[in-house]
Design a protein around this motif. Structure first.
Motif, PDB file in Angstrom:
ATOM      1  N   ALA A 174     -14.059   4.100  11.738  1.00 54.10           N
ATOM      2  CA  ALA A 174     -13.418   3.104  10.866  1.00 54.10           C
ATOM      3  C   ALA A 174     -11.895   3.253  10.908  1.00 54.10           C
ATOM      4  O   ALA A 174     -11.160   2.252  10.924  1.00 54.10           O
ATOM      5  CB  ALA A 174     -13.920   3.258   9.432  1.00 54.10           C
ATOM      6  N   THR A 192     -14.386   8.614   2.675  1.00 59.27           N
ATOM      7  CA  THR A 192     -14.723   7.203   2.456  1.00 59.27           C
ATOM      8  C   THR A 192     -14.727   6.414   3.763  1.00 59.27           C
ATOM      9  O   THR A 192     -15.547   5.518   3.951  1.00 59.27           O
ATOM     10  CB  THR A 192     -13.730   6.580   1.459  1.00 59.27           C
ATOM     11  N   PHE A 193     -13.800   6.713   4.644  1.00 57.17           N
ATOM     12  CA  PHE A 193     -13.723   6.028   5.949  1.00 57.17           C
ATOM     13  C   PHE A 193     -13.948   7.055   7.044  1.00 57.17           C
ATOM     14  O   PHE A 193     -13.219   8.044   7.130  1.00 57.17           O
ATOM     15  CB  PHE A 193     -12.352   5.375   6.125  1.00 57.17           C
ATOM     16  N   HIS A 249      -9.251   0.505  12.353  1.00 55.22           N
ATOM     17  CA  HIS A 249      -8.116   0.052  11.539  1.00 55.22           C
ATOM     18  C   HIS A 249      -6.823   0.115  12.361  1.00 55.22           C
ATOM     19  O   HIS A 249      -6.015  -0.824  12.346  1.00 55.22           O
ATOM     20  CB  HIS A 249      -7.992   0.916  10.284  1.00 55.22           C
ATOM     21  N   LYS A 298       0.822  -1.210   0.000  1.00 57.73           N
ATOM     22  CA  LYS A 298       0.000   0.000   0.000  1.00 57.73           C
ATOM     23  C   LYS A 298       0.860   1.267   0.000  1.00 57.73           C
ATOM     24  O   LYS A 298       0.369   2.360  -0.271  1.00 57.73           O
ATOM     25  CB  LYS A 298      -0.941   0.004   1.216  1.00 57.73           C
ATOM     26  N   TRP A 351     -10.545   1.536  -1.725  1.00 59.06           N
ATOM     27  CA  TRP A 351     -11.893   1.995  -1.385  1.00 59.06           C
ATOM     28  C   TRP A 351     -12.477   1.234  -0.206  1.00 59.06           C
ATOM     29  O   TRP A 351     -13.528   1.585   0.318  1.00 59.06           O
ATOM     30  CB  TRP A 351     -12.830   1.870  -2.595  1.00 59.06           C
ATOM     31  N   THR A 352     -11.823   0.146   0.216  1.00 63.48           N
ATOM     32  CA  THR A 352     -12.367  -0.671   1.306  1.00 63.48           C
ATOM     33  C   THR A 352     -11.403  -0.838   2.480  1.00 63.48           C
ATOM     34  O   THR A 352     -11.825  -1.139   3.595  1.00 63.48           O
ATOM     35  CB  THR A 352     -12.733  -2.078   0.800  1.00 63.48           C
ATOM     36  N   ASP A 353     -10.106  -0.661   2.232  1.00 63.66           N
ATOM     37  CA  ASP A 353      -9.096  -0.858   3.278  1.00 63.66           C
ATOM     38  C   ASP A 353      -8.352   0.462   3.463  1.00 63.66           C
ATOM     39  O   ASP A 353      -7.640   0.915   2.570  1.00 63.66           O
ATOM     40  CB  ASP A 353      -8.132  -1.967   2.834  1.00 63.66           C
ATOM     41  N   PRO A 354      -8.503   1.123   4.628  1.00 65.07           N
ATOM     42  CA  PRO A 354      -7.911   2.454   4.794  1.00 65.07           C
ATOM     43  C   PRO A 354      -6.388   2.458   4.672  1.00 65.07           C
ATOM     44  O   PRO A 354      -5.719   1.541   5.149  1.00 65.07           O
ATOM     45  CB  PRO A 354      -8.319   2.844   6.227  1.00 65.07           C
ATOM     46  N   PRO A 411      -8.187  -1.159  -6.340  1.00 65.96           N
ATOM     47  CA  PRO A 411      -9.589  -1.162  -5.874  1.00 65.96           C
ATOM     48  C   PRO A 411      -9.702  -1.312  -4.355  1.00 65.96           C
ATOM     49  O   PRO A 411     -10.626  -0.788  -3.746  1.00 65.96           O
ATOM     50  CB  PRO A 411     -10.199  -2.376  -6.583  1.00 65.96           C
ATOM     51  N   SER A 412      -8.739  -1.996  -3.733  1.00 67.51           N
ATOM     52  CA  SER A 412      -8.809  -2.212  -2.282  1.00 67.51           C
ATOM     53  C   SER A 412      -8.736  -0.898  -1.514  1.00 67.51           C
ATOM     54  O   SER A 412      -9.135  -0.839  -0.352  1.00 67.51           O
ATOM     55  CB  SER A 412      -7.671  -3.123  -1.833  1.00 67.51           C
TER      56      SER A 412
END
Lengths: 337, 337
Positions: free
Chosen positions: B243, B238-239, B247, A183, B107-110, B104-105
């Protein structure tokens, strides 16, 4: 001087510990916590030294037996924890195992990651983790605690700011590292709470073993009671502690109580990457190194990461066999929310 | 309640601040520092609340005028500073400008980086840096301070641990970032000391503007006196804060006083990536975004990073125009060793 923080509240209760780790004495009248001592070090130094001398001379009536198991980490929480990777052999191994070249700059520009410092484990606390599949590993390291370091300090200035030396288990979750590093923002979830040795010592306590900003003693690592590593922390250390501190302080000052780590101690020995104790080598200070050598040699790793119930012990003994910092000794346990 | 730390020693002197930021009162009898209040929050909460109510009612004889310029950051040093990147538009822009796709991740994994927290700047302190060529940039963000958060907390648990909200200037050295990230261990020298708003507030002080774990107010950024950004921190996030906290706590607990940041506030608006205030948009919360848009549009950036003498101001006003947190207002100055 040798310092420890007995478990008590969020910041522990500071004690001075005798050279042989047998006795200790509270110094609440001088400094209730190690952070408070570091915040006012220059003023307190002669007072603490006199108390420590009396402790070692056996003339303090309020000294009591010292119990490593009653200790939190010397700083149970800290304002700064930055971990270098000064043993470049370790870094080269990691890269080689995944087929990547080591950039030449890695020999001149230290690798360092910013660690989290709000919830350190005590040296005998379990490593509690939700899932064995995280790939739980230890990393045996040396660390120093600094006083205030000005921005852009030279290595000389940085060296003069070293107050204390201790050991670390920089717990690492190998299974989470590849995705996290991909990342691009470095470690976070893959580096949970670290644990430090029961005792932190002033550099003079190391005698000749403290030279050139390095600790010239073997780091003794035991996994489930079996000798796993005895790599010398003074060997193959490409960047010494002053160089690591100066790197950390390039664009900002460091506050008193900053902890700077060496990275996993790793000796190359006379082999390509080092060898196990059972093969006559000095072994390793983390499981990942063994697995990398296995991968290089056979295409895949065979030594598992730590499982629930596994125990790692990390300590250092001086030339006379005396434990210098006491022992980190931690068992991996399952976490339930 | 609104809290500030007047400059005093290493940890400041805690004061309660009136809602309109005009008056303040020391609370040394309850908690000398903000960290000490956070360490014992549940016990102190009703006592602090009663004092705050009296301050706002104008019935405290020892209240004095509040001076934002006398403030350190609410936590002048902290045990944890973790900064997310919750406005994914910002991340997409960075990537697009260098021709890379957004995984794409994202958008789901900060995304989150571990920051250094031992030497924060005060909200009116200069940003002192050795070299303009480091590419000195500001990043306007929202941050929360948490209580204790257990390991593997759910977002619900994480949300309940939010104690205070404030603003951040996450100073970034753009010129150092590419080489540092290429080394694989994340930011270190490229993220020098951050500065926080003079005042940190309990979420209830935000009224309806605190909803869904986000602050629904424009973040007002001024560069050298010119409006630069007014992106709404509640838009395109987004988060949310719970959230991000969850994380951060996946593999370790967070200690009371942990600071979690939102990342650079960024609104996509009705354009591809947002547009400048002079073009009718809401503008930006960092210089890098403008430069990326310039790069996407013309092949290269034209807006320079901050130079010695440049000033950035970051604040937030409620619907009635009242400053909520006071203003971060910092000038870049050259550092001499």
């Amino acid at each position: 001087m040798k310092f420890a923080s007995l478990k008590h509240g969020r910041d522990g209760r500071l004690v001075l510990v005798s050279r042989d780790l047998s006795r200790c004495v509270a110094v609440a009248d001088l400094a209730p916590t190690l952070q408070s001592a570091l915040d006012d070090w220059d003023r307190l130094l002669p007072l603490l030294q006199a108390r420590s001398d009396a402790l070692n001379a056996g003339t303090l009536p309020d000294a009591v037996a010292f119990d490593e198991a009653a200790c939190a980490s010397p700083l149970p929480r800290a304002y700064q924890w930055a971990d270098g990777s000064a043993y470049v052999n370790h870094v080269e191994l990691v890269r080689r195992a995944r087929g990547a070249e080591l950039p030449p700059s890695f020999w001149t520009d230290p690798l360092m990651y910013q660690g989290g410092s709000d919830t350190f484990l005590g040296p005998r606390d379990p490593v509690v983790m939700a899932d064995e599949a995280y790939g739980i590993d230890f990393e045996g390291e040396v660390a120093v605690i600094t006083g205030d370091v000005p921005m852009a300090a030279t290595p000389d200035q940085a060296g003069q700011a070293i107050r204390l030396v201790m050991l670390v288990n920089d717990v690492s979750l190998r299974g989470l590292i590849p995705e996290e590093l991909a990342k691009g923002f470095g470690f976070f979830q893959s580096k949970p709470s670290s644990a430090f040795s029961p005792v932190a010592v002033t550099p003079d306590e190391l005698g000749d073993a403290w030279a050139d900003g390095k600790v010239h003693l073997p780091l003794l690592v035991t996994l489930n009671g079996e000798p796993f590593g005895k790599a010398n922390a003074g060997v193959d250390m490409t960047f010494n502690m002053p160089a690591l501190i100066a790197h950390a302080a390039k664009t900002r000052p460091l506050g008193a109580g900053a902890i700077i780590g060496s990275g996993t101690v790793s000796n190359k020995q006379d082999t390509a990457f080092g060898s196990a104790i059972k093969d006559g080598g000095v072994g390793y200070s983390c499981i990942a190194e063994v697995r990398m050598i296995e991968t290089i040699n056979t295409g895949k790793p065979s030594t598992p990461f730590m499982r629930f119930g596994d125990t790692v012990r990390i300590e250092m003994r001086d030339a006379a066999g005396q434990s210098v910092f006491g022992a980190i000794d931690q068992t991996v346990q399952p976490y339930t929310r």
